[in-house]
Scaffold this active site. Structure first.
Site, PDB file in Angstrom:
ATOM      1  N   HIS A 545      47.992  16.737  31.780  1.00 40.74           N
ATOM      2  CA  HIS A 545      48.938  17.844  31.729  1.00 40.74           C
ATOM      3  C   HIS A 545      48.702  18.819  32.876  1.00 40.74           C
ATOM      4  CE1 HIS A 545      50.540  21.575  29.371  1.00 40.74           C
ATOM      5  NE2 HIS A 545      51.394  21.173  30.278  1.00 40.74           N
ATOM      6  N   HIS A 550      51.101  20.506  36.599  1.00 40.08           N
ATOM      7  CA  HIS A 550      51.065  21.914  37.033  1.00 40.08           C
ATOM      8  C   HIS A 550      50.375  22.098  38.383  1.00 40.08           C
ATOM      9  CE1 HIS A 550      52.320  24.153  33.318  1.00 40.08           C
ATOM     10  NE2 HIS A 550      52.094  22.959  32.777  1.00 40.08           N
ATOM     11  N   HIS A 736      56.093  15.844  33.026  1.00 40.03           N
ATOM     12  CA  HIS A 736      55.636  17.052  32.345  1.00 40.03           C
ATOM     13  C   HIS A 736      56.202  17.128  30.936  1.00 40.03           C
ATOM     14  CE1 HIS A 736      55.771  21.370  31.206  1.00 40.03           C
ATOM     15  NE2 HIS A 736      54.509  21.279  31.589  1.00 40.03           N
ATOM     16  N   ASN A 740      53.823  17.431  27.650  1.00 39.88           N
ATOM     17  CA  ASN A 740      53.752  18.815  27.186  1.00 39.88           C
ATOM     18  C   ASN A 740      54.392  19.020  25.818  1.00 39.88           C
ATOM     19  OD1 ASN A 740      53.226  21.817  27.806  1.00 39.88           O
ATOM     20  ND2 ASN A 740      55.396  21.785  27.277  1.00 39.88           N
ATOM     21  N   ILE A 883      56.629  25.882  31.454  1.00 36.29           N
ATOM     22  CA  ILE A 883      55.805  26.395  30.365  1.00 36.29           C
ATOM     23  C   ILE A 883      54.504  25.619  30.343  1.00 36.29           C
ATOM     24  CG2 ILE A 883      56.690  24.813  28.637  1.00 36.29           C
ATOM     25  CD1 ILE A 883      55.669  28.495  28.074  1.00 36.29           C
TER      26      ILE A 883
END
Length: 883
Positions: A545, A550, A736, A740, A883
């Site tokens: 993740h 990110h 993602h 997520n 997020i």
């Protein structure tokens, strides 16, 4: 008060003569005909977005009385207006630079009397331009805000432009008072241009805007700055609070390489290595370029679910509780109460924690009961999560379906350096597993691609000794699985390994557990699965993740804004996939991944969490994160020209891969159609100076610790551009989403995916072993996180698993973004293809023969369903990592 102000202003304006020509608007000479161009500006005032900011409304009204307004000047795209004085002069070496002629200022009309007429605080303002017919078509505009407060500029639309009819400018940018800027704010029309095709009159403006966005690399960045720059991860530690809060700098070293993050320019701490941290109350104000910050709807959602409080409040108020004898859940029924009826937090947990924290972070109802939404993994069946079937199924369709691999050799071998770690090869034997292979030998099962492994050994073993020196106790694990005739996986064996107590160089001390029936053997097997789930949860959060989406995308966001003009086609292609990424990453570094932050307090690596992710970044290879390449590398697929997408999955019912390949193919087709429209040859790629500068900076700055790796695409062909952009969009959107938004559905019931373990497996002859015989559930609950840590962990993943109310999903745009009909038609085809994929996913989930799609927990796989819903829907692919 607002009405009084309006009346006063109207009275003061009475009797004033018209200002129609006082600034030169409407002037003409003997040879030039001046036309009137009507325009509409859509913007949101600060005081509308912040209802408490009455000062902004008053100040704006006074500004209007004093004649300070919002002025706009159109810039010609076809006529040289000379040196001009509206933007800084070109450097001395630039010679005679062509610059589009700038029109006379026009002002927004009725600023103070305009009421909000559009949705979400938007207001429309008329603006009238006097435009000389002989200077051509407007291609940009300069805007000056001479109020004291900023506003959010959405669009400018010009109607009935001579020779062109309608021209639209999509802005979506905060415009601060002019005094805050060293250069004027300029916006370009929606027309895309390769650098060589840019009208000569706009070229200088295009280049100067990029210079502004790059900044000069110095100084502390301020709220209104628009500068994109790089820095190391030196903002995680807080040595001012003591040595326990010191953390190594990530990035810029062989030991701890890392992708770069956005530079803030804050001063360093006393150790001169770490960037100083913001005070708690300012934690949401960490610098990112202003237009990267959350919009007002997203920020409202974000604060509404309490992440504002997930910060240093954990330390020391909560840390003391975590380190003392914790309160335990006595049974799984007690845990279920937090979803079904609510529980009161015991006083011994909350007595040292501020009431404000408890109220802000934990979902308490009016009677002080703690209650969470029901995670879907236990919604239909409260015990199915404990089955071997579900344990294995989640490796294919759960929160972390990107680790499982085909078994290539038996017994599994380690790649750790034997000179440092000794013998680390697996101790699993043929005799332990062959009785569960439906009559096959291990070799035959491997030959027919029916053996798989979830391997968390090599990545964790270098950290096990250090982690186990804390209150957390883990193993390095290997889990072997067998593909059954019905397409499901059956766990065969779990190996739990510890470093040799005599030293790392003496190798691992391992024990193998196999599925047991009733009694203590069955309880030991359940505990072994728990240690695997702990490892998979930590690796998921930190690597699958955080690192692989990110962290690796952020420097690409920075490079794109620094090197590709907003009118560059590739900027227009990628920009939607970067929305909110820099902000969520900055907030994570401030409140989640920092020393003593939420991740360190709830996930097993603790203080070594981010350091471990840096070590594993050494294995990151950009081209291998294309989904087909990833599946092939993991031994989950083989190339097959006769198969769909050119790949044959070795587990046909692998929901992540099945749906993922459909999404991947749709993205690639869209990117290919788009890129080939603008680039008709490889030579055009090579000659695009902005594109080459962008890719060079991605490699050499953004991922500078890997700049010498030979696997980087050279960006010399259309195919390399298509492949690279497809990977970027895949990582930012679909991957993602897959790793997520399944967090709360599966880990919202934390015993299913615990984030840490507190003790090792009981040994015969100990009281813990005797307790395992009589009350195995209690032993398991004493192993997984205690009550408060579990509640905090659930609170965090509830926040991270929610779709925001302003989410924009894959295949959608929330504004006009280009004038190019071919690009719009290709994008429309992309949207239709995604709609087809949605229908296919529904069909697959309704097929009872595909047992991995829902499993015994009856949770359909929807994480790669393109469109989603607000909240904990467990479906939908947002355009970006938001997020």
């Amino acid at each position: 008060m607002g009405n009084i102000l309006t009346k006063v202003m109207k009275a003061l304006k009475k009797g004033k003569k018209s200002r129609g020509t006082e600034n030169g608007a409407g002037m003409k000479n003997n040879t030039t005909v001046t036309k009137v161009i009507k325009g509409t500006v859509i913007l949101m005032k600060k005081n509308v977005l912040d209802l408490n900011d009455f000062t902004a409304a008053v100040a704006d009204g006074i500004d209007e009385l004093l004649g300070k307004k919002v002025s706009i000047q159109l810039v010609s795209s076809s006529v040289n207006g000379g040196a001009g004085d509206q933007l800084p002069p070109p450097p001395p070496s630039s010679g005679n630079v062509l610059k589009g002629k700038i029109g006379s200022p026009a002002f927004l009309e009725n600023w103070t009397t305009k009421t909000t007429t559009l949705t979400t605080g938007e207001s429309a303002f008329d603006v009238t331009f006097d435009w000389d017919e002989d200077i051509g078509i407007p291609g940009a505009f300069i805007i000056r805000n001479l109020h004291h407060n900023e506003f959010y500029l959405k669009t400018l639309t010009l109607e009935h432009v001579p020779g062109h009819n309608r021209i639209h400018f999509t802005c979506n940018s905060w415009v601060y008072p002019a005094e805050k800027y060293q250069t004027d704010r300029i916006f370009f029309s929606n027309q895309a241009y390769l650098p060589k095709d840019t009208p000569a009159a706009l070229q200088w403006y295009r280049e100067q805007e990029l210079v502004t966005l790059r900044g000069d690399g110095s100084g502390e960045r301020k709220e209104w700055d628009r500068v994109y720059d790089y820095d190391y991860y030196n903002d995680l530690g807080d040595p001012e609070k003591g040595s326990d809060y010191a953390r190594p700098v990530l990035g810029g070293s062989v030991e701890y390489p890392y992708p770069r993050r956005g530079r803030t320019g804050r001063p360093t701490s006393k150790d001169s290595k770490s960037e100083s941290r913001l005070p708690l109350l300012l934690s949401l104000n960490i610098y990112v370029p202003r237009d990267e910050r959350f919009g007002h709807l997203k920020m409202s959602d974000f604060l509404g679910y309490g992440l504002k409080s997930v910060s240093q409040l954990i330390v020391p108020e909560i840390q003391g509780q975590l380190d003392s004898t914790p309160s335990e859940f006595d049974s799984f029924e007690d845990i279920l109460k937090i979803y079904e009826g609510g529980i009161k937090i015991p006083q011994q947990i909350t007595k040292n924690i501020s009431a404000e924290f408890i109220k802000a972070l934990l979902p308490m109802d009016g009677e002080g009961l703690l209650k969470y939404p029901m995670p879907v993994v236990i919604k239909e069946d409260k015990t199915a999560w404990r089955t071997d079937e579900e344990f294995a199924r989640e490796m294919l369709a759960g929160a972390n379906p990107v680790i499982i691999s085909g078994l290539q050799e038996f017994p599994p071998r380690s790649k750790l350096n034997p000179e440092i770690y000794g013998k680390q090869d697996s101790t699993i034997t043929r005799e332990q597993v062959e009785n569960m292979l439906d009559g096959l030998t291990v070799d035959k099962a491997m030959e027919t691609n029916r053996l798989f492994i979830l391997d968390h050994h090599d990545s964790l073993m270098p950290y096990v000794r250090r982690i186990n020196a804390t209150s957390t106790k883990i193993y390095a694990t290997r889990t072997l699985l067998f593909l059954q005739e019905d397409g499901t996986l059956k766990p065969l064996a779990i190996e739990l390994s510890l470093p040799n107590p005599n030293g790392d160089e003496f190798g691992a001390v391992s024990k193998v557990y196999t599925p047991g029936g009733n009694g203590v053997e069955g309880s030991l097997w359940q505990l072994a699965k728990t240690y695997v789930a702990v490892n998979d949860s930590g690796v998921h959060q930190l690597i699958s993740h955080w690192l692989h989406t990110h962290a690796v995308i952020e420097p690409i966001v920075i490079a794109t804004n620094r090197q590709l003009s907003v009118v560059h086609p590739i900027h227009k292609l990628l920009h939607p996939h970067f929305r909110d990424t820099m902000t969520i990453n900055a907030l994570a570094r401030q409140t989640l991944t920092n020393a003593g932050g939420f991740i360190e307090s709830t996930v097993f690596p603790g203080k070594y969490a981010m350091e471990m992710s840096a070590v594993l970044y050494k294995d990151w290879v950009f081209p291998e994160h294309a989904l087909p390449a990833d599946l092939i590398k993991r031994g989950m697929a083989v190339e097959d020209p006769n198969a769909r997408h050119g790949l044959r999955l070795l587990i046909q019912d692998y929901p992540f891969a099945v749906d993922g390949l459909e999404i991947w193919s749709a993205i690639k087709t869209w990117v290919e159609d788009y890129c080939k429209y603008y680039y008709r040859s490889d030579e055009m790629i090579q000659e695009d100076e902005e594109l080459q500068s962008w890719w060079k900076e991605v490699r050499e700055e953004g991922h500078g610790d890997k700049k010498d790796e030979p696997w980087w695409p050279k960006m010399q062909s259309r195919q390399e551009l298509i492949d690279s952009c497809t990977i970027i969009i895949w990582l930012s959107s679909a991957l993602h989403a897959a790793v997520n938004f399944g967090q709360y559905p599966y880990a919202g019931f934390l015993p299913n995916r615990p984030t840490l373990s507190r003790r090792l497996i009981p040994e015969p002859g100990t009281p813990e072993y005797d307790e395992l015989k009589t009350d195995p559930d209690k032993v398991l609950l004493k192993t997984v996180p205690p009550q408060l840590q579990m509640l905090l962990g659930i609170s965090l993943i509830e926040i991270l698993s929610r779709h925001a109310s302003d989410e924009v999903y894959l295949g959608q745009r929330d504004h006009e973004w280009t004038n190019d009909v071919n690009a719009l038609e290709a994008f429309e085809r992309f949207g239709k293809k995604l709609a087809e994929i949605e229908g296919k996913i529904v069909e697959l989930n309704n097929n009872p023969g595909l047992k991995n799609r829902s499993g015994s927990v009856k949770v359909p796989y929807t994480l790669l369903f393109p469109t989603g819903e607000v909240g904990l829907s467990g479906k939908g692919i947002p355009n970006s990592i938001s997020i």
